[in-house]
Design a protein around this motif. Structure first.
Motif, PDB file in Angstrom:
ATOM      1  N   CYS A  41     -69.318-113.815 -35.044  1.00  0.00           N
ATOM      2  CA  CYS A  41     -67.858-113.834 -35.044  1.00  0.00           C
ATOM      3  C   CYS A  41     -67.370-112.395 -34.942  1.00  0.00           C
ATOM      4  O   CYS A  41     -67.859-111.521 -35.673  1.00  0.00           O
ATOM      5  CB  CYS A  41     -67.313-114.470 -36.320  1.00  0.00           C
ATOM      6  SG  CYS A  41     -67.829-116.172 -36.608  1.00  0.00           S
ATOM      7  N   VAL A  42     -66.415-112.158 -34.047  1.00  0.00           N
ATOM      8  CA  VAL A  42     -65.841-110.823 -33.877  1.00  0.00           C
ATOM      9  C   VAL A  42     -64.323-110.961 -33.984  1.00  0.00           C
ATOM     10  O   VAL A  42     -63.694-111.578 -33.128  1.00  0.00           O
ATOM     11  CB  VAL A  42     -66.239-110.197 -32.532  1.00  0.00           C
ATOM     12  CG1 VAL A  42     -65.721-108.765 -32.443  1.00  0.00           C
ATOM     13  CG2 VAL A  42     -67.753-110.225 -32.344  1.00  0.00           C
ATOM     14  N   SER A  43     -63.753-110.395 -35.038  1.00  0.00           N
ATOM     15  CA  SER A  43     -62.347-110.626 -35.371  1.00  0.00           C
ATOM     16  C   SER A  43     -61.581-109.312 -35.388  1.00  0.00           C
ATOM     17  O   SER A  43     -61.883-108.425 -36.188  1.00  0.00           O
ATOM     18  CB  SER A  43     -62.260-111.304 -36.744  1.00  0.00           C
ATOM     19  OG  SER A  43     -63.026-112.497 -36.765  1.00  0.00           O
ATOM     20  N   VAL A 100     -67.204-107.737 -37.681  1.00  0.00           N
ATOM     21  CA  VAL A 100     -68.356-108.412 -37.062  1.00  0.00           C
ATOM     22  C   VAL A 100     -69.119-109.120 -38.179  1.00  0.00           C
ATOM     23  O   VAL A 100     -69.559-108.490 -39.139  1.00  0.00           O
ATOM     24  CB  VAL A 100     -69.262-107.416 -36.324  1.00  0.00           C
ATOM     25  CG1 VAL A 100     -70.458-108.154 -35.699  1.00  0.00           C
ATOM     26  CG2 VAL A 100     -68.471-106.678 -35.241  1.00  0.00           C
ATOM     27  N   ASP A 101     -69.263-110.425 -38.029  1.00  0.00           N
ATOM     28  CA  ASP A 101     -69.884-111.278 -39.043  1.00  0.00           C
ATOM     29  C   ASP A 101     -71.211-111.805 -38.498  1.00  0.00           C
ATOM     30  O   ASP A 101     -71.240-112.460 -37.460  1.00  0.00           O
ATOM     31  CB  ASP A 101     -68.943-112.443 -39.366  1.00  0.00           C
ATOM     32  CG  ASP A 101     -69.297-113.137 -40.666  1.00  0.00           C
ATOM     33  OD1 ASP A 101     -70.461-113.043 -41.109  1.00  0.00           O
ATOM     34  OD2 ASP A 101     -68.406-113.796 -41.239  1.00  0.00           O
ATOM     35  N   VAL A 102     -72.300-111.493 -39.202  1.00  0.00           N
ATOM     36  CA  VAL A 102     -73.648-111.825 -38.731  1.00  0.00           C
ATOM     37  C   VAL A 102     -74.363-112.676 -39.771  1.00  0.00           C
ATOM     38  O   VAL A 102     -74.365-112.342 -40.965  1.00  0.00           O
ATOM     39  CB  VAL A 102     -74.470-110.544 -38.470  1.00  0.00           C
ATOM     40  CG1 VAL A 102     -75.921-110.883 -38.157  1.00  0.00           C
ATOM     41  CG2 VAL A 102     -73.848-109.745 -37.326  1.00  0.00           C
ATOM     42  N   THR A 103     -74.953-113.767 -39.331  1.00  0.00           N
ATOM     43  CA  THR A 103     -75.845-114.565 -40.171  1.00  0.00           C
ATOM     44  C   THR A 103     -77.073-114.907 -39.351  1.00  0.00           C
ATOM     45  O   THR A 103     -76.943-115.457 -38.253  1.00  0.00           O
ATOM     46  CB  THR A 103     -75.184-115.865 -40.639  1.00  0.00           C
ATOM     47  OG1 THR A 103     -73.915-115.584 -41.222  1.00  0.00           O
ATOM     48  CG2 THR A 103     -76.071-116.593 -41.643  1.00  0.00           C
ATOM     49  N   CYS A 104     -78.244-114.566 -39.856  1.00  0.00           N
ATOM     50  CA  CYS A 104     -79.458-114.920 -39.127  1.00  0.00           C
ATOM     51  C   CYS A 104     -80.304-115.883 -39.948  1.00  0.00           C
ATOM     52  O   CYS A 104     -80.221-115.930 -41.184  1.00  0.00           O
ATOM     53  CB  CYS A 104     -80.256-113.686 -38.725  1.00  0.00           C
ATOM     54  SG  CYS A 104     -80.968-112.784 -40.096  1.00  0.00           S
ATOM     55  N   ILE A 105     -81.087-116.684 -39.239  1.00  0.00           N
ATOM     56  CA  ILE A 105     -82.047-117.599 -39.859  1.00  0.00           C
ATOM     57  C   ILE A 105     -83.431-117.065 -39.542  1.00  0.00           C
ATOM     58  O   ILE A 105     -83.820-116.971 -38.376  1.00  0.00           O
ATOM     59  CB  ILE A 105     -81.921-119.024 -39.308  1.00  0.00           C
ATOM     60  CG1 ILE A 105     -80.468-119.495 -39.303  1.00  0.00           C
ATOM     61  CG2 ILE A 105     -82.798-119.988 -40.110  1.00  0.00           C
ATOM     62  CD1 ILE A 105     -80.252-120.804 -38.545  1.00  0.00           C
ATOM     63  N   ASP A 156     -76.331-102.717 -38.799  1.00  0.00           N
ATOM     64  CA  ASP A 156     -76.552-101.280 -38.594  1.00  0.00           C
ATOM     65  C   ASP A 156     -76.596-100.958 -37.105  1.00  0.00           C
ATOM     66  O   ASP A 156     -76.049 -99.945 -36.652  1.00  0.00           O
ATOM     67  CB  ASP A 156     -77.857-100.837 -39.250  1.00  0.00           C
ATOM     68  CG  ASP A 156     -77.785-100.783 -40.772  1.00  0.00           C
ATOM     69  OD1 ASP A 156     -76.664-100.809 -41.319  1.00  0.00           O
ATOM     70  OD2 ASP A 156     -78.856-100.723 -41.406  1.00  0.00           O
ATOM     71  N   MET A 157     -77.254-101.830 -36.340  1.00  0.00           N
ATOM     72  CA  MET A 157     -77.328-101.644 -34.890  1.00  0.00           C
ATOM     73  C   MET A 157     -75.938-101.712 -34.271  1.00  0.00           C
ATOM     74  O   MET A 157     -75.570-100.874 -33.435  1.00  0.00           O
ATOM     75  CB  MET A 157     -78.244-102.715 -34.288  1.00  0.00           C
ATOM     76  CG  MET A 157     -78.326-102.740 -32.770  1.00  0.00           C
ATOM     77  SD  MET A 157     -77.049-103.772 -31.958  1.00  0.00           S
ATOM     78  CE  MET A 157     -77.473-105.407 -32.569  1.00  0.00           C
ATOM     79  N   VAL A 158     -75.151-102.699 -34.674  1.00  0.00           N
ATOM     80  CA  VAL A 158     -73.793-102.834 -34.150  1.00  0.00           C
ATOM     81  C   VAL A 158     -72.965-101.595 -34.500  1.00  0.00           C
ATOM     82  O   VAL A 158     -72.222-101.074 -33.654  1.00  0.00           O
ATOM     83  CB  VAL A 158     -73.123-104.107 -34.707  1.00  0.00           C
ATOM     84  CG1 VAL A 158     -71.639-104.141 -34.335  1.00  0.00           C
ATOM     85  CG2 VAL A 158     -73.828-105.356 -34.178  1.00  0.00           C
ATOM     86  N   GLU A 159     -73.106-101.108 -35.719  1.00  0.00           N
ATOM     87  CA  GLU A 159     -72.339 -99.944 -36.150  1.00  0.00           C
ATOM     88  C   GLU A 159     -72.622 -98.719 -35.282  1.00  0.00           C
ATOM     89  O   GLU A 159     -71.727 -97.921 -34.999  1.00  0.00           O
ATOM     90  CB  GLU A 159     -72.644 -99.630 -37.614  1.00  0.00           C
ATOM     91  CG  GLU A 159     -71.775 -98.527 -38.195  1.00  0.00           C
ATOM     92  CD  GLU A 159     -71.827 -98.479 -39.709  1.00  0.00           C
ATOM     93  OE1 GLU A 159     -71.097 -97.656 -40.291  1.00  0.00           O
ATOM     94  OE2 GLU A 159     -72.587 -99.259 -40.313  1.00  0.00           O
TER      95      GLU A 159
END
Length: 288
Positions: A109-111, A135-140, A66-69
């Motif tokens: 990842c930004v494609s 934009v591909d986001v994965t958080c731990i 949401d922040m990136v958007e």
């Protein structure tokens, strides 16, 4: 599964008695195994504690996207997007799962455009008006993983680019609608491929979704092409991603010398959308 007595120490190493730890979950798995006709691995079905942890990690992943958007626009580098994701993730007490994963050098990842997936952010790649950008986001977060991506349309995109992005999003929606107990992974792939090809597009088969939660990539592999009734049966408590990559042209991809960046073999556009999904007793929950 090894049979334990109620008062034995639990197999998981928690130090608790079996009856106070995993006994109820094991009994549930045993019941499901009888229903489907094969033994279900313990790590396929998540505990209620695991599900809550995955839910929280997935909520943070959604918050980051949401922040990136709100911020993404023409004129910035893909490295700047990476910086936003990294700083936001760390500020929330989490860690970006891609960073260092099998040597991957960035936090997201930004494609762009013909990059299917795993585009490595850098200072020299500038986002332009008319680009489509995944934009591909994965958080731990607290040891649990949440994974999602979106394809953003920058400024005035072409009609063909807009249709591709919207088709990829609809493919995801249709795939999710197939998630319910005792459906199969093949049901998901079938509807995705059926819709994409009806629109004149192709579905990438070299990559797919995956189990997720306690690790970044777990079983099962989730193909985006399939036949109804084939593949693993879906069961309550499973968590996995659905993330169809839809190409304007051929489905084949090529990998750059960086050993990460996957591009369309014919140089045409590709778009992708992804969610982390929980199979519930009655259907699904979109965690991201």
């Amino acid at each position: 599964m090894n049979k334990l007595n109620r008062n034995d120490a639990c197999w998981c190493g928690s130090g608790l008695k079996y009856k106070k730890c995993h006994m109820d979950q094991d009994l549930y798995l045993e019941k499901l195994s009888h229903q489907v006709g094969y033994e279900i691995p313990r790590d396929i079905i998540k505990s209620s504690e695991d599900i809550e942890g995955i839910r929280k990690a997935s909520a943070l992943t959604r918050e980051i996207l949401d922040m990136v958007e709100e911020k993404i626009c023409a004129g910035i580098s893909t490295e700047e997007v990476n910086k936003w994701v990294h700083e936001y993730t760390v500020a929330k007490g989490a860690y970006p799962a891609p960073l260092g994963y099998h040597g991957y050098p960035k936090s997201t990842c930004v494609s762009l455009n013909d990059v299917v997936c795993h585009g490595i952010p850098n200072e020299n790649t500038i986002i332009k008006d008319g680009d489509i950008v995944n934009v591909d986001v994965t958080c731990i977060l607290d040891g649990y993983y949440g994974d999602s991506n979106r394809t953003f349309m920058i400024g005035s995109v072409s009609d063909k680019a807009r249709d591709l992005v919207e088709t990829a999003k609809e493919c995801l929606r249709r795939g999710i609608e197939e998630v319910k107990p005792f459906n199969t992974l093949g049901d998901i792939g079938f509807v995705i491929n059926e819709y994409a090809t009806s629109k004149g597009y192709s579905v990438v088969y070299d990559f797919g979704g995956h189990g997720i939660g306690n690790e970044f990539h777990e079983d099962p592999f989730v193909p985006h092409i399939g036949e109804r009734g084939e593949g693993m049966i879906l069961l309550p408590g499973m968590t996995f991603t659905i993330e169809p990559m839809i190409n304007e042209g051929v489905p084949e991809v090529e990998i750059w010398e960086d050993e990460w960046t996957a591009v369309t073999a014919d140089g045409k556009l590709s778009a992708q959308w992804e969610h982390t999904i929980l199979v519930t007793e009655n259907g699904y929950e979109i965690l991201t």
